[in-house]
Design an enzyme around this catalytic site. Structure first.
Site, PDB file in Angstrom:
ATOM      1  CE1 TYR A   1       0.007   2.454   9.870  1.00  0.00           C
ATOM      2  CE2 TYR A   1      -0.606   3.938   8.327  1.00  0.00           C
ATOM      3  CZ  TYR A   1       0.066   3.836   9.496  1.00  0.00           C
ATOM      4  OH  TYR A   1       1.016   4.784   9.991  1.00  0.00           O
TER       5      TYR A   1
ATOM      6  CE  LYS B   1       7.476   5.293   5.292  1.00  0.00           C
ATOM      7  NZ  LYS B   1       7.370   6.757   5.899  1.00  0.00           N
TER       8      LYS B   1
ATOM      9  CB  CYS C   1      19.005  42.731 -23.274  1.00  0.00           C
ATOM     10  SG  CYS C   1      19.631  43.220 -24.615  1.00  0.00           S
TER      11      CYS C   1
ATOM     12  CG  ASP D   1       5.498  12.757   3.463  1.00  0.00           C
ATOM     13  OD1 ASP D   1       6.107  12.446   4.416  1.00  0.00           O
ATOM     14  OD2 ASP D   1       6.144  13.215   2.652  1.00  0.00           O
TER      15      ASP D   1
ATOM     16  CE  LYS E   1      11.071   7.556   2.568  1.00  0.00           C
ATOM     17  NZ  LYS E   1      11.870   7.837   3.875  1.00  0.00           N
TER      18      LYS E   1
ATOM     19  CB  CYS F   1      22.639  42.289 -22.658  1.00  0.00           C
ATOM     20  SG  CYS F   1      22.252  40.813 -23.564  1.00  0.00           S
TER      21      CYS F   1
ATOM     22  CB  CYS G   1      20.223  41.463 -28.377  1.00  0.00           C
ATOM     23  SG  CYS G   1      20.801  40.292 -27.145  1.00  0.00           S
TER      24      CYS G   1
ATOM     25  CD  GLU H   1      -1.455  -0.070   3.705  1.00  0.00           C
ATOM     26  OE1 GLU H   1      -1.711   0.906   4.061  1.00  0.00           O
ATOM     27  OE2 GLU H   1      -1.812  -1.179   4.080  1.00  0.00           O
TER      28      GLU H   1
ATOM     29  CB  CYS I   1      24.049  42.083 -27.357  1.00  0.00           C
ATOM     30  SG  CYS I   1      22.896  43.179 -26.502  1.00  0.00           S
TER      31      CYS I   1
HETATM   32  S1  IVH Z   1       2.921   0.401   8.727  1.00  0.00           S
HETATM   33  C1  IVH Z   1       4.503  -1.989  11.898  1.00  0.00           C
HETATM   34  N1  IVH Z   1       1.766   1.454   6.454  1.00  0.00           N
HETATM   35  O1  IVH Z   1       5.707   5.373   8.237  1.00  0.00           O
HETATM   36  C2  IVH Z   1       4.400  -1.427  10.810  1.00  0.00           C
HETATM   37  N2  IVH Z   1       3.242   2.816   7.976  1.00  0.00           N
HETATM   38  O2  IVH Z   1       8.472   4.905   8.779  1.00  0.00           O
HETATM   39  C3  IVH Z   1       3.925   0.231  11.145  1.00  0.00           C
HETATM   40  N3  IVH Z   1       3.417   5.213   7.360  1.00  0.00           N
HETATM   41  O3  IVH Z   1       5.260   5.161  11.586  1.00  0.00           O
HETATM   42  C4  IVH Z   1       3.808   1.179  10.071  1.00  0.00           C
HETATM   43  N4  IVH Z   1       2.068   5.018   5.632  1.00  0.00           N
HETATM   44  O4  IVH Z   1       3.791   6.722  10.190  1.00  0.00           O
HETATM   45  C5  IVH Z   1       2.549   1.847   7.553  1.00  0.00           C
HETATM   46  N5  IVH Z   1       0.683   2.306   4.676  1.00  0.00           N
HETATM   47  C6  IVH Z   1       1.405   2.761   5.771  1.00  0.00           C
HETATM   48  C7  IVH Z   1       2.208   3.775   6.147  1.00  0.00           C
HETATM   49  C8  IVH Z   1       2.933   3.989   7.162  1.00  0.00           C
HETATM   50  C9  IVH Z   1       2.776   5.686   6.277  1.00  0.00           C
HETATM   51  C10 IVH Z   1       4.528   5.944   8.271  1.00  0.00           C
HETATM   52  C11 IVH Z   1       3.793   5.516   9.688  1.00  0.00           C
HETATM   53  C12 IVH Z   1       5.183   4.837  10.238  1.00  0.00           C
HETATM   54  C13 IVH Z   1       6.215   5.154   9.197  1.00  0.00           C
HETATM   55  C14 IVH Z   1       7.450   4.273   9.449  1.00  0.00           C
END
Ligand code: IVH
Length: 685
Positions: A234, A125, A435, A127, A323, A417, A441, A123, A420
């Site tokens: 999650y 990640k 210019c 931010d 990442k 410039c 130019c 899934e 030129c």
């Molecule tokens: S699972 C044991 N799933 O990433 C697993 N973390 O770098 C716990 N995060 O503290 C995390 N999206 O804040 C998981 N789809 C996702 C996530 C996720 C963002 C963050 C979360 C975690 C950090 C770890």
């Protein structure tokens, strides 16, 4: 102290400083990638010199120090962090370790899909900011941030304001339950929030993650309530009561059934191939998501396998974060060069120490204009944050004031410039510096020639953009007078030309020599001198020689000419190169009817009403109208008894007929020229 020991100490101090900025102040100084780089260096150093590992090393704990503003919450089950994978090979290694520990290393890696492949739940990640929410008998009892993983902050009051988080779960629920997820701010809400902050003159948020963190850690939950926060769940912590789902996928389905939002992008994939395929597909769609993500998380799907795999320090062995290449990085701003565009605008370009950003090496970034450099207070030698989003040109986000060397130098707009050597002008209130070279130019040559030949200027048929490009690129012409020295044979030898079209172009060039003073002035491409101003200048001075000799004060007497235009006009005729171009054009045969100058032209046509009709040969109707208005005349669209003059061009129709009917004076273009000189001619027709 040994060299590695000193380096480790320095890295720990830097990481502690950045942790404080990030977690306690919500005001990070460096991009995440820079933090990751420092952490990686420290890890590698400690791996090579295990004697250097100390209990207080940031590698030994999950980041974060709970702030004192919120009550501390001890998590029932610690909130883990994740190992990072940056390369495909890191994921391959992760999968191999998982299979070895699960006793599936017998798998033949060359045979593609087989039953020894591990199922992963993949899934995005997000931010954002991790939270843990405790439900008792299905009722929201407490919400906490992750903090250091063991102890977080009590943000219950704030989380209760989030409408996307149910206060009561629906259906059968364990007696005690902790659910974990990520609170984030979608891009749309982030932009709106920053627009509001800008309008109120408040500090802007650096990115959606900081905005989300700031919103959740508000002491006044009424403020949180107004912030556009969202959540995806999650994971589970404490789970006391009814049976736990067997897989991560079923866990997510259970969350949904209870009314907890989960990421609809989550998928079950097989083996390392499935993981990498998911990663690439999501990376390709990253820009179309409504929220910021910084990678993908792969989790072993079977929860019994998760249990068997366990954890090392504070990260599970059964999950890894893959990442995306960082889209921000730090580097040094070495020099700024100024590029001259086809319209003469100078654009500053930053020359940087090469750095990897978003998967590509970046050594140049646009700085847009001087205003931007001043607003961001950039200096040569500064450490700067570079950002690259999608395919856009890399840009300089800001400088780290904390790292400015004493020898950092200011960035100055060049006086001349770089192409030129003509003076560079920066008009007050305009961001762009330009210019003033025009034809002289090389950067502006093509554009200036295109304007010279254009329909409303000298209307040289057949001399289009492509032909001008060829002529300039082959060095056959540089300035307009060169056009009039072109020979039939050299023209005919060009691409897509031939005898016939070459002859046509030469004929058009020949015709263009018989012109009018307004057209000629307009064709010169003097900055800010459009058709109407050209007409007003021609009318006021009558002859080119008078205009060439005029002082700024004299030019300022022309109706509708202000100090900026006057300065441009004066500078143009003062430049020896421009005077030479004009002289050569006249020597080539340029001619036009000249009139007497009209002193005190301003308001000369006060009380006169003019109707323009038909097609005018010397200028457009709009230009003529503007020039007449500048002299105080009223320009009307319909003919009546009160009309003073009807100026009739080619193919004039009903308005001309109506003028004759009413006995209104009718003028041709010679009469119009008289009007533009401030005279009031008698009827000519
Ligand atoms: S699972 C044991 N799933 O990433 C697993 N973390 O770098 C716990 N995060 O503290 C995390 N999206 O804040 C998981 N789809 C996702 C996530 C996720 C963002 C963050 C979360 C975690 C950090 C770890």
């Amino acid at each position: 102290m040994s060299k590695p020991a000193a380096r480790a100490a320095a890295l720990r101090a830097q990481l502690a400083y950045h942790d404080h900025r990030y977690y306690v102040l919500d005001d990070p100084e460096v991009p995440d990638a820079e933090y990751d780089r420092l952490m990686r260096e420290l890890r590698e150093l400690e791996a090579a010199h295990p004697e250097l590992v100390s209990g207080d090393s940031p590698t030994q704990r999950v980041s974060g120090t709970p702030s004192t503003s919120f009550a501390a919450v001890v998590h029932g089950v610690p909130m883990l962090s994740l190992e990072n994978a940056f390369e495909d090979t890191d994921v391959v290694d992760f999968d191999r370790r998982v299979r070895q520990r699960l006793g599936r290393e017998g798998a033949n890696e060359d045979e593609g899909a087989n039953e020894d492949e591990v199922e992963y739940c993949a899934e995005p990640k997000l931010d954002g900011l991790a939270v843990s929410i405790r439900y008792e008998q299905g009722v929201l009892a407490r919400a906490a941030t992750r903090g250091d993983g063991t102890t977080g902050e009590d943000v219950t009051a704030n989380v209760r304001t989030m409408r996307c988080i149910p206060l009561r779960l629906s259906g059968a629920v364990p007696a005690e339950l902790e659910v974990r997820g990520e609170v984030f701010m979608p891009f749309a809400g982030f932009r709106r929030l920053n627009e509001e902050a800008a309008a109120a003159g408040e500090k802007l948020f650096v990115n959606p993650r900081n905005a989300a963190a700031g919103a959740l850690r508000q002491l006044d939950s009424a403020v949180t309530a107004r912030r556009p926060l969202a959540v995806f769940f999650y994971a589970a912590g404490t789970w006391r009561g009814s049976g736990e789902p067997a897989t991560q996928q079923q866990l997510l389905a259970q969350f949904n059934a209870w009314g907890l939002r989960t990421n609809p992008q989550a998928r079950v994939v097989r083996g390392v191939g499935g993981c990498l395929g998911y990663y690439r597909a999501l990376a390709a769609r990253r820009d179309s998501l409504a929220y910021q993500i910084d990678g993908v998380v792969y989790k072993v799907n079977r929860r019994a396998d998760q249990e068997a795999l366990g954890q090392v320090s504070r990260a599970p062995r059964w999950a890894i974060a893959h990442k995306f290449p960082a889209d921000e990085a730090l580097t040094i701003l070495r020099t700024v060069e100024f590029q001259v565009g086809r319209t003469g605008v100078l654009t500053p370009v930053a020359r940087l120490d090469p750095v990897m950003v978003g998967g590509a090496s970046v050594s140049n970034a646009t700085l847009h204009n001087m205003d931007e450099i001043e607003r961001k207070d950039l200096r040569l030698g500064d450490t700067v944050i570079i950002r690259r989003a999608g395919d856009v040109i890399p840009e300089v986000v800001r400088a780290l004031a904390e790292r400015r060397p004493a020898a950092a130098r200011r960035i100055e707009l060049p006086e001349y410039c770089p192409v030129c050597a003509s003076p560079v002008a920066r008009v007050d209130g305009e961001a762009a510096a330009r210019c003033t070279g025009g034809f002289i130019c090389a950067a502006q040559r093509k554009e200036a020639l295109r304007h010279f030949a254009s329909r409303r200027a000298l209307d040289i048929e057949g001399l289009g953009e492509k032909l001008i490009d060829q002529l300039v690129e082959r060095g056959m012409i540089a300035t307009p007078p060169d056009l009039y020295a072109l020979q039939l044979t050299e023209l005919a030898a060009l691409e897509r030309m031939g005898e016939k079209s070459a002859a046509n172009v030469l004929a058009a060039l020949e015709r263009s020599k018989r012109t009018t003073l307004p057209r000629f002035l307009y064709a010169l491409g003097i900055r800010d001198v459009g058709e109407a101003t050209a007409a007003a200048l021609a009318a006021h001075f009558g002859a080119l020689a008078a205009l060439r000799a005029a002082s700024i004060e004299q030019i300022l007497e022309v109706p509708d000419v202000g100090p900026v235009i006057a300065a441009h006009v004066h500078a143009f005729f003062a430049a020896p190169a421009n005077r030479a171009i004009i002289d050569r054009l006249i020597a080539a045969g340029f001619n036009w009817p000249e009139g007497a100058p009209t002193a005190r032209a301003k308001g000369a046509l006060e009380g006169v009403t003019v109707v323009l009709t038909g097609t005018l040969a010397t200028m457009t109707r709009e230009a003529a109208g503007a020039a007449l208005q500048a002299l105080g005349a009223k320009v009307s669209g319909s003919v009546s008894k009160r009309t003073s003059y009807v100026v009739a061009g080619e193919e004039a129709g009903s308005k001309l007929a109506r003028a004759r009917e009413l006995g209104v004076s009718v003028l041709d273009e010679a009469g119009l020229a008289q009007l533009l000189r401030g005279e009031r001619p008698a009827s000519q027709a």
